[in-house]
Design an enzyme around this catalytic site. Structure first.
Site, PDB file in Angstrom:
ATOM      1  N   ASP A 112       7.695  19.507 110.780  1.00  0.00           N
ATOM      2  CA  ASP A 112       6.395  19.251 111.413  1.00  0.00           C
ATOM      3  C   ASP A 112       6.151  17.782 111.717  1.00  0.00           C
ATOM      4  O   ASP A 112       5.158  17.447 112.373  1.00  0.00           O
ATOM      5  CB  ASP A 112       5.278  19.775 110.507  1.00  0.00           C
ATOM      6  CG  ASP A 112       5.322  21.292 110.415  1.00  0.00           C
ATOM      7  OD1 ASP A 112       5.426  21.826 109.298  1.00  0.00           O
ATOM      8  OD2 ASP A 112       5.304  21.934 111.479  1.00  0.00           O
ATOM      9  N   HIS A 154       9.126  19.290 101.140  1.00  0.00           N
ATOM     10  CA  HIS A 154       9.493  20.684 101.432  1.00  0.00           C
ATOM     11  C   HIS A 154       9.889  21.367 100.129  1.00  0.00           C
ATOM     12  O   HIS A 154      10.494  20.747  99.254  1.00  0.00           O
ATOM     13  CB  HIS A 154      10.686  20.722 102.415  1.00  0.00           C
ATOM     14  CG  HIS A 154      10.820  22.025 103.114  1.00  0.00           C
ATOM     15  ND1 HIS A 154      11.440  23.106 102.540  1.00  0.00           N
ATOM     16  CD2 HIS A 154      10.376  22.437 104.314  1.00  0.00           C
ATOM     17  CE1 HIS A 154      11.401  24.122 103.374  1.00  0.00           C
ATOM     18  NE2 HIS A 154      10.757  23.748 104.461  1.00  0.00           N
TER      19      HIS A 154
HETATM   20  C1  SDX Z   1       6.614  24.089 106.696  1.00  0.00           C
HETATM   21  O1  SDX Z   1       8.843  26.990 103.295  1.00  0.00           O
HETATM   22  C2  SDX Z   1       9.266  26.678 104.530  1.00  0.00           C
HETATM   23  O2  SDX Z   1      10.405  26.903 104.890  1.00  0.00           O
HETATM   24  C3  SDX Z   1       8.189  26.071 105.435  1.00  0.00           C
HETATM   25  C4  SDX Z   1       8.661  25.566 106.790  1.00  0.00           C
HETATM   26  C5  SDX Z   1       9.141  26.708 107.660  1.00  0.00           C
HETATM   27  O3  SDX Z   1       9.942  26.441 108.573  1.00  0.00           O
HETATM   28  O4  SDX Z   1       8.610  27.839 107.500  1.00  0.00           O
HETATM   29  O5  SDX Z   1       9.713  24.623 106.653  1.00  0.00           O
HETATM   30  C6  SDX Z   1       7.502  24.920 107.566  1.00  0.00           C
HETATM   31  O6  SDX Z   1       5.625  24.607 106.203  1.00  0.00           O
HETATM   32  C7  SDX Z   1       7.006  22.675 106.382  1.00  0.00           C
HETATM   33  C8  SDX Z   1       6.030  21.979 105.365  1.00  0.00           C
HETATM   34  C9  SDX Z   1       4.810  21.469 106.142  1.00  0.00           C
HETATM   35  N1  SDX Z   1       3.783  20.986 105.209  1.00  0.00           N
HETATM   36  C10 SDX Z   1       3.512  19.651 105.086  1.00  0.00           C
HETATM   37  O7  SDX Z   1       4.132  18.766 105.687  1.00  0.00           O
HETATM   38  C11 SDX Z   1       2.347  19.351 104.165  1.00  0.00           C
HETATM   39  C12 SDX Z   1       2.694  18.168 103.247  1.00  0.00           C
HETATM   40  N2  SDX Z   1       3.728  18.630 102.318  1.00  0.00           N
HETATM   41  C13 SDX Z   1       3.285  19.058 100.994  1.00  0.00           C
HETATM   42  O8  SDX Z   1       2.052  19.742 101.000  1.00  0.00           O
HETATM   43  C14 SDX Z   1       4.412  19.729 100.194  1.00  0.00           C
HETATM   44  O9  SDX Z   1       5.503  18.903 100.284  1.00  0.00           O
HETATM   45  C15 SDX Z   1       4.846  21.140 100.553  1.00  0.00           C
HETATM   46  C16 SDX Z   1       3.709  22.091 100.620  1.00  0.00           C
HETATM   47  C17 SDX Z   1       5.591  21.163 101.848  1.00  0.00           C
HETATM   48  C18 SDX Z   1       5.807  21.593  99.438  1.00  0.00           C
HETATM   49  O10 SDX Z   1       5.041  21.741  98.285  1.00  0.00           O
HETATM   50  P1  SDX Z   1       5.737  22.075  96.868  1.00  0.00           P
HETATM   51  O11 SDX Z   1       7.133  22.544  97.044  1.00  0.00           O
HETATM   52  O12 SDX Z   1       4.788  22.942  96.112  1.00  0.00           O
HETATM   53  O13 SDX Z   1       5.876  20.675  96.216  1.00  0.00           O
HETATM   54  P2  SDX Z   1       4.801  20.046  95.264  1.00  0.00           P
HETATM   55  O14 SDX Z   1       3.453  20.099  95.907  1.00  0.00           O
HETATM   56  O15 SDX Z   1       4.974  20.655  93.918  1.00  0.00           O
HETATM   57  O16 SDX Z   1       5.251  18.512  95.236  1.00  0.00           O
HETATM   58  C19 SDX Z   1       6.121  18.008  94.258  1.00  0.00           C
HETATM   59  C20 SDX Z   1       5.635  16.578  94.047  1.00  0.00           C
HETATM   60  C21 SDX Z   1       4.160  16.503  93.621  1.00  0.00           C
HETATM   61  O17 SDX Z   1       3.991  15.275  92.896  1.00  0.00           O
HETATM   62  P3  SDX Z   1       4.092  15.317  91.247  1.00  0.00           P
HETATM   63  O18 SDX Z   1       3.110  16.397  90.804  1.00  0.00           O
HETATM   64  O19 SDX Z   1       5.527  15.651  90.952  1.00  0.00           O
HETATM   65  O20 SDX Z   1       3.675  13.923  90.829  1.00  0.00           O
HETATM   66  O21 SDX Z   1       5.696  15.840  95.285  1.00  0.00           O
HETATM   67  C22 SDX Z   1       4.383  15.460  95.682  1.00  0.00           C
HETATM   68  C23 SDX Z   1       3.410  16.344  94.928  1.00  0.00           C
HETATM   69  O22 SDX Z   1       2.156  15.676  94.754  1.00  0.00           O
HETATM   70  N3  SDX Z   1       4.309  15.691  97.138  1.00  0.00           N
HETATM   71  C24 SDX Z   1       3.709  14.867  97.997  1.00  0.00           C
HETATM   72  C25 SDX Z   1       3.913  15.446  99.256  1.00  0.00           C
HETATM   73  N4  SDX Z   1       4.596  16.597  99.127  1.00  0.00           N
HETATM   74  C26 SDX Z   1       4.825  16.754  97.811  1.00  0.00           C
HETATM   75  N5  SDX Z   1       3.046  13.706  97.815  1.00  0.00           N
HETATM   76  C27 SDX Z   1       2.568  13.114  98.930  1.00  0.00           C
HETATM   77  N6  SDX Z   1       2.726  13.598 100.182  1.00  0.00           N
HETATM   78  C28 SDX Z   1       3.385  14.766 100.373  1.00  0.00           C
HETATM   79  N7  SDX Z   1       3.527  15.258 101.605  1.00  0.00           N
END
Ligand code: SDX
Length: 424
Positions: free
Chosen positions: A359, A302
């Site tokens: 989710d 998140h």
């Molecule tokens: C919702 O914003 C809100 O409030 C949203 C929400 C709401 O109520 O409105 O809470 C609802 O959208 C919840 C999120 C649902 N999405 C998912 O579950 C999809 C999987 N999650 C990821 O796509 C990600 O965690 C996000 C999109 C939720 C957050 O993305 P960020 O903040 O841009 O984080 P990032 O992609 O920069 O990740 C930081 C690191 C990265 O690795 P490094 O580059 O540091 O090596 O963490 C890794 C990412 O690759 N990472 C994950 C991951 N989520 C982040 N690696 C594997 N699996 C994951 N799910």
């Protein structure tokens, strides 16, 4: 701490500092470009605030979520969804008379114009219900064009909240080729939706009270989440003074993405894939860490929560409760729990503070209630609608708000002269 200083080249710029009621600190940069000619740059807005808001507070480090100051777990346990809609939109919990009027209005505006039923005939049977929801919500603006009359916004807010659940249930009935079931005025918001989803003309249907209370809780947990992607879309579109129906449609479309509200559908698809692959969840935890693999553990991570999403904690308990009460053993819940256990102890996830989000468990509960996977993001949208409305209303009632128009840093070619095609 009333100002911040930025030193740019030989010059120093002093900017005002804003401190919120929960002691969050913001450097107000509105005048910075005028003073310095420079802008701040923050793709993804990880360190940039778009507004000051009194609606929802999140503390991502401590896993706190409050709607107008009330803790999410208290609201989920004790409030009704209409009560929470009223709280988010108007700022206070309604008294008895206000709640009765608001709930009655929501009931009496549940029907859509009969002509709108014809729209469903144009969609293919396999149309995604988010496409239908967004089309139908925008189309409400053709039946309720803006007049500027006093009280118009409040009436359209009632229409949106009341009709969205009917539009969603009709989309489901269309997808399974069953006749539409009309809303019933003697049912609660949640029971009315479930009745429209699962009743059939041929035989009596009674909404299970467990499903009714569980849906009420799910809708409350999804009702708002400050400046997330879809709410920011609603604020930006609304800032152009687009009508409320068009503004809500932008929120529905933004929510559809698998990184946002579409994640609940993606989580179930991921759990099903792992289950069908012999339940080898450790393999998928490793895949999620492989930078050459674009696989992500859906339902994890998140932008704001760097601790457990409080909603995930509530939903994890609710998933266990409803399955136990129903005597259902969903193998996907076992996979989810094993996945969570391994991930929460894996350095990759621990270092990045990746926890289950809202989710991760919601789809397990929707499945238990018989709601099909493709409808999961529609369920999220029904819950988030009052949040989008409350932010739209706060923004539109703020005299200081201007049309949203971010700046950029241009990195394309510098000026060059046109060359005729013969010479290229
Ligand atoms: C919702 O914003 C809100 O409030 C949203 C929400 C709401 O109520 O409105 O809470 C609802 O959208 C919840 C999120 C649902 N999405 C998912 O579950 C999809 C999987 N999650 C990821 O796509 C990600 O965690 C996000 C999109 C939720 C957050 O993305 P960020 O903040 O841009 O984080 P990032 O992609 O920069 O990740 C930081 C690191 C990265 O690795 P490094 O580059 O540091 O090596 O963490 C890794 C990412 O690759 N990472 C994950 C991951 N989520 C982040 N690696 C594997 N699996 C994951 N799910």
């Amino acid at each position: 701490m009333s100002t911040a200083k930025i030193i740019l080249g030989e010059k120093e710029y002093e900017l005002p500092v804003v401190v919120g009621t929960e002691n969050e600190v913001g450097i107000h940069t509105t005048k910075f470009r005028g003073q310095s000619g420079a802008i701040t740059l923050d793709p993804g807005f990880g360190s940039t605030g778009s507004c000051e808001s009194g609606i929802t507070f999140i503390n991502g480090e401590e896993g706190i979520l409050r709607y107008r100051g009330y803790a999410i777990d208290e609201l989920a346990e004790k409030a009704s969804f209409p009560e929470v809609c009223y709280l988010l939109i108007y700022g206070e919990l309604p008294n008895k008379a206000q709640l009765e009027k608001f709930s009655d209005d929501l009931t009496r505006h549940s029907l859509i114009h009969e002509d709108m039923k014809k729209f469903y005939e144009g969609f293919p049977a396999n149309a995604h219900p988010m496409a239908i929801l967004s089309s139908m919500v925008c189309s409400l603006s053709t039946y309720y064009p803006e007049t500027g009359e006093p009280g118009e916004d409040d009436l359209n807010i009632i229409r949106l909240l009341a009709k969205a659940k009917t539009i969603a249930a009709f989309a489901y009935k269309k997808s399974i080729g069953q006749p539409f079931i009309y809303p019933k005025n003697d049912l609660s918001y949640s029971a009315n939706f479930l009745n429209m989803m699962f009743a059939v003309p041929a035989e009596p249907y009674t909404v299970d009270p467990i499903f009714e209370s569980t849906l009420n809780k799910l809708l409350i947990l999804h009702a708002d989440h400050e400046q997330n992607c879809s709410t920011s879309a609603v604020r930006l579109v609304g800032s152009s003074h687009a009508n409320i129906f068009a503004s809500m449609t932008s929120g529905i479309c933004a929510l559809w993405g698998p990184l946002h509200g579409g994640a609940n559908q993606a989580v179930i698809e991921m759990l099903t894939m792992i289950h069908n692959d012999g339940g080898d969840y450790k393999k998928y935890v490793k895949k999620a860490q492989d930078k050459s693999d674009d696989f992500k553990l859906m339902g994890f991570g998140h932008r704001v929560y760097k601790n457990f999403d409080p909603r995930a904690r509530i939903l994890k308990a609710a998933a266990g409760e409803i399955l136990e009460k129903m005597g259902v053993n969903d193998p996907l819940l076992d996979v989810a729990r094993q996945l969570e256990e391994v991930a929460l102890n894996d350095d990759y996830f621990v270092q990045r503070k990746l926890y289950p989000n809202v989710d991760f468990y919601s789809g397990i509960i929707y499945r238990a209630m018989g709601i099909p996977t493709e409808m999961f993001t529609v369920m999220f949208a029904l819950g988030r609608l009052p949040g989008w409305i409350s932010h739209w209303r706060e923004m539109r009632n703020d005299p200081s708000m201007r049309i949203g128009r971010p700046r950029q840093i241009y990195t394309g070619p510098q000026g060059r002269t046109f060359v005729p095609v013969e010479s290229r």
